[in-house]
Design a protein around this motif. Structure first.
Motif, PDB file in Angstrom:
ATOM      1  N   LEU A 264      34.619 -19.646 -43.488  1.00 15.39           N
ATOM      2  CA  LEU A 264      34.330 -21.107 -42.653  1.00 15.39           C
ATOM      3  C   LEU A 264      35.873 -21.946 -42.084  1.00 15.39           C
ATOM      4  O   LEU A 264      35.388 -23.132 -41.509  1.00 15.39           O
ATOM      5  N   THR A 265      37.132 -21.845 -43.116  1.00 16.82           N
ATOM      6  CA  THR A 265      37.983 -21.751 -42.513  1.00 16.82           C
ATOM      7  C   THR A 265      38.135 -21.867 -40.752  1.00 16.82           C
ATOM      8  O   THR A 265      39.143 -21.866 -39.598  1.00 16.82           O
ATOM      9  N   ALA A 271      32.269 -28.130 -35.330  1.00 14.03           N
ATOM     10  CA  ALA A 271      31.281 -26.955 -35.747  1.00 14.03           C
ATOM     11  C   ALA A 271      32.344 -27.109 -37.423  1.00 14.03           C
ATOM     12  O   ALA A 271      30.698 -27.169 -38.388  1.00 14.03           O
ATOM     13  N   ILE A 272      32.972 -28.021 -37.342  1.00 16.86           N
ATOM     14  CA  ILE A 272      32.472 -28.299 -39.224  1.00 16.86           C
ATOM     15  C   ILE A 272      33.034 -29.538 -39.537  1.00 16.86           C
ATOM     16  O   ILE A 272      32.100 -29.960 -40.692  1.00 16.86           O
ATOM     17  N   GLN A 273      33.077 -30.496 -38.424  1.00 14.78           N
ATOM     18  CA  GLN A 273      33.296 -32.004 -38.321  1.00 14.78           C
ATOM     19  C   GLN A 273      30.966 -31.916 -38.028  1.00 14.78           C
ATOM     20  O   GLN A 273      30.665 -32.843 -39.379  1.00 14.78           O
ATOM     21  N   GLN A 330      30.313 -24.083 -53.184  1.00  8.53           N
ATOM     22  CA  GLN A 330      30.775 -23.322 -51.926  1.00  8.53           C
ATOM     23  C   GLN A 330      29.578 -22.613 -51.176  1.00  8.53           C
ATOM     24  O   GLN A 330      29.164 -22.621 -49.813  1.00  8.53           O
ATOM     25  N   SER A 331      28.730 -21.909 -52.435  1.00  7.39           N
ATOM     26  CA  SER A 331      27.083 -21.131 -51.779  1.00  7.39           C
ATOM     27  C   SER A 331      26.446 -21.819 -50.883  1.00  7.39           C
ATOM     28  O   SER A 331      25.767 -21.226 -49.769  1.00  7.39           O
ATOM     29  N   ARG A 332      25.909 -23.295 -51.965  1.00  2.00           N
ATOM     30  CA  ARG A 332      25.502 -23.552 -50.434  1.00  2.00           C
ATOM     31  C   ARG A 332      25.588 -24.571 -49.166  1.00  2.00           C
ATOM     32  O   ARG A 332      25.385 -24.682 -47.864  1.00  2.00           O
ATOM     33  N   LEU A 333      27.362 -24.618 -49.974  1.00  2.00           N
ATOM     34  CA  LEU A 333      27.870 -25.036 -48.005  1.00  2.00           C
ATOM     35  C   LEU A 333      27.888 -24.295 -46.434  1.00  2.00           C
ATOM     36  O   LEU A 333      27.629 -24.325 -46.169  1.00  2.00           O
ATOM     37  N   VAL A 334      27.942 -23.213 -47.286  1.00  2.00           N
ATOM     38  CA  VAL A 334      27.428 -21.801 -46.645  1.00  2.00           C
ATOM     39  C   VAL A 334      26.071 -21.649 -45.992  1.00  2.00           C
ATOM     40  O   VAL A 334      25.916 -21.124 -45.062  1.00  2.00           O
ATOM     41  N   ASN A 335      25.476 -21.899 -47.079  1.00  2.00           N
ATOM     42  CA  ASN A 335      24.200 -21.076 -46.048  1.00  2.00           C
ATOM     43  C   ASN A 335      23.939 -22.672 -45.480  1.00  2.00           C
ATOM     44  O   ASN A 335      23.175 -22.753 -44.483  1.00  2.00           O
ATOM     45  N   THR A 336      24.287 -23.573 -46.150  1.00  2.00           N
ATOM     46  CA  THR A 336      23.454 -24.947 -44.631  1.00  2.00           C
ATOM     47  C   THR A 336      24.603 -24.896 -43.551  1.00  2.00           C
ATOM     48  O   THR A 336      24.141 -24.867 -42.133  1.00  2.00           O
ATOM     49  N   ALA A 337      26.194 -23.912 -43.312  1.00  2.00           N
ATOM     50  CA  ALA A 337      26.293 -23.206 -42.063  1.00  2.00           C
ATOM     51  C   ALA A 337      25.503 -22.465 -41.301  1.00  2.00           C
ATOM     52  O   ALA A 337      25.950 -22.510 -40.375  1.00  2.00           O
ATOM     53  N   LYS A 338      24.985 -21.488 -42.351  1.00  2.00           N
ATOM     54  CA  LYS A 338      24.338 -20.174 -41.709  1.00  2.00           C
ATOM     55  C   LYS A 338      23.006 -20.970 -41.187  1.00  2.00           C
ATOM     56  O   LYS A 338      22.479 -20.703 -40.339  1.00  2.00           O
ATOM     57  N   ASP A 339      21.858 -22.205 -41.680  1.00  2.00           N
ATOM     58  CA  ASP A 339      20.895 -22.913 -41.359  1.00  2.00           C
ATOM     59  C   ASP A 339      21.531 -23.823 -39.870  1.00  2.00           C
ATOM     60  O   ASP A 339      20.698 -23.365 -39.229  1.00  2.00           O
ATOM     61  N   LYS A 350      33.563 -14.854 -37.254  1.00  2.00           N
ATOM     62  CA  LYS A 350      34.309 -14.832 -38.391  1.00  2.00           C
ATOM     63  C   LYS A 350      35.281 -14.596 -37.611  1.00  2.00           C
ATOM     64  O   LYS A 350      36.040 -14.522 -39.007  1.00  2.00           O
ATOM     65  N   GLY A 351      35.828 -14.348 -36.979  1.00  2.00           N
ATOM     66  CA  GLY A 351      37.214 -13.905 -36.785  1.00  2.00           C
ATOM     67  C   GLY A 351      37.747 -13.032 -37.106  1.00  2.00           C
ATOM     68  O   GLY A 351      38.933 -13.116 -37.599  1.00  2.00           O
ATOM     69  N   LYS A 352      37.132 -12.461 -36.522  1.00  2.00           N
ATOM     70  CA  LYS A 352      38.386 -10.307 -36.696  1.00  2.00           C
ATOM     71  C   LYS A 352      39.333 -10.018 -35.913  1.00  2.00           C
ATOM     72  O   LYS A 352      39.752 -11.206 -35.982  1.00  2.00           O
ATOM     73  N   ALA A 353      39.525  -9.173 -36.639  1.00  2.00           N
ATOM     74  CA  ALA A 353      41.351  -9.533 -37.020  1.00  2.00           C
ATOM     75  C   ALA A 353      41.563  -9.044 -34.931  1.00  2.00           C
ATOM     76  O   ALA A 353      42.510  -9.753 -34.361  1.00  2.00           O
ATOM     77  N   ASP A 354      40.585  -8.893 -34.344  1.00  2.00           N
ATOM     78  CA  ASP A 354      41.077  -8.228 -33.271  1.00  2.00           C
ATOM     79  C   ASP A 354      40.801  -9.920 -32.468  1.00  2.00           C
ATOM     80  O   ASP A 354      40.098  -9.300 -30.848  1.00  2.00           O
TER      81      ASP A 354
END
Length: 359
Positions: A264-265, A271-273, A330-339, A350-354
């Motif tokens: 989420l960070t 998006a975070i707001q 935290q799981s509920r927060l992640v699920n809210t983001a997915k929804d 997800k901000g992969k290394a590359d």
């Protein structure tokens, strides 16, 4: 509608009735699938038929309209027989069961085979209103695997018709030499003639999409990533450690597919707001209670000074909390983001290394 019994000058009523019966017999005929559907919709009329018309696409409306135009006279006996056939097909078993097979059989009772095949392919296959939207929902490696056997010019046409982001992913997994050839052709491509485009669409639908629903299955690592996401952190750590000892490659693949609280960070500020606006403040305080200092500061930085101060005070007032409760929040927060992402309100990266930015 019952037919009138006109009085014919110079003949008896019995003679008129006989002529009517003869005419009815001439009008009796077998109806095709689309003609049956057209008769049923005519019988329902505008009020009861409107909800059905609203569910049809433009091609279906045109097909039924053409069938209505060519219907000619429909006798009362023909209508009664058709309605009886329809009712019997629904109620003959004494119960109804909605599934793929029963739906297909019902459609075949009033639509031609090729149209039913197309409808069922659309139901079974990836989501989308047309073939190009469907292709944009096919995994890039699966689509690339199919396209690499096609002519480069055909691949170029297909990639210009699907969404740009998906086209880029498909190009990235095609053999490099072929991909460069396709790129060059895409740069100089001319408008494609309608008949050629229709042939490509038909080929994709019959040779690729129709078999995709039977062969496509979700990657097992993706399924396992979802399972690991649902673990509490202690269980996740225990299983991940054990898996790393057995199969490190699989463990790393699952990690790369997981979407966790720490991911989420990496959300953009907008998006975070949006996420914060859609999540309960007390739940957020509980979720942040067990977060790292970096994660806490990230969330605080996306709040107003007053809101972040109140959030810190709420967290302090909680005192000691159970780790299990923090994990669940935290799981509920992640699920809210997915929804929110599923509804298109935010974009998850997800901000992969590359993909990470450097100064």
């Amino acid at each position: 509608m019952a037919l009138a019994n006109p009085q014919i000058p110079g003949g008896s009523e019995d003679s008129a009735q006989k002529n009517l019966v003869v005419n009815d017999a001439k009008n009796q005929r077998n109806l095709s699938g689309d003609e049956k559907a057209a008769v049923l919709l005519l019988a329902l009329g505008p009020d009861f038929g409107k909800p059905i018309w609203e569910e049809l696409d433009e091609i279906e409306i045109r097909q039924l309209s053409r069938a209505m135009v060519r219907l000619g006279p429909i006798t009362q006996d023909m209508l009664d027989e058709l309605l009886g056939e329809f009712i019997m097909s629904v109620s003959s078993s004494g119960a109804m069961s909605g599934n793929t097979d029963t739906t297909e059989r019902l459609l075949l009772s009033f639509l031609p085979q090729d149209r039913v095949d197309q409808i069922m392919e659309e139901i079974r296959g990836p989501a989308g209103r047309n073939i190009w939207e469907k292709l944009s929902n096919v995994q890039e490696d699966i689509l690339a695997s199919y396209l690499k056997n096609e002519y480069p010019q055909t691949i170029a046409v297909v990639l210009t018709k699907i969404s740009p982001d998906h086209a880029s992913r498909v190009l990235s997994v095609l053999p490099e030499e072929l991909a460069l050839d396709v790129v060059q052709r895409m740069l100089s491509i001319d408008p494609v003639q309608k008949d050629i485009l229709e042939k490509i669409e038909a080929t994709l639908r019959t040779e690729f999409m129709s078999t995709l629903s039977h062969t496509q299955r979700r990657d097992s690592h993706e399924q396992m990533a979802d399972i690991f996401n649902a673990f509490d952190r202690q269980t996740e750590a225990r299983f991940m450690t054990a898996l790393e000892d057995i199969n490190r490659d699989s463990a790393e693949r699952i990690k790369s597919l997981m979407f966790t609280f720490d991911d989420l960070t990496r959300l953009e500020s907008a998006a975070i707001q949006t996420l914060l606006q859609n999540f309960d403040k007390k739940e957020l305080a509980l979720a942040l209670k067990g977060a790292s200092d970096g994660a806490k500061e990230f969330f605080f930085s996306n709040m107003s000074a007053r809101a972040s101060t109140m959030m810190r005070d709420d967290m302090d007032a909680m005192g000691a909390v159970r780790l299990k409760d923090v994990d669940e929040a935290q799981s509920r927060l992640v699920n809210t983001a997915k929804d929110l992402a599923a509804r298109g309100e935010i974009v998850i990266n997800k901000g992969k290394a590359d993909e990470e930015m450097i100064q």
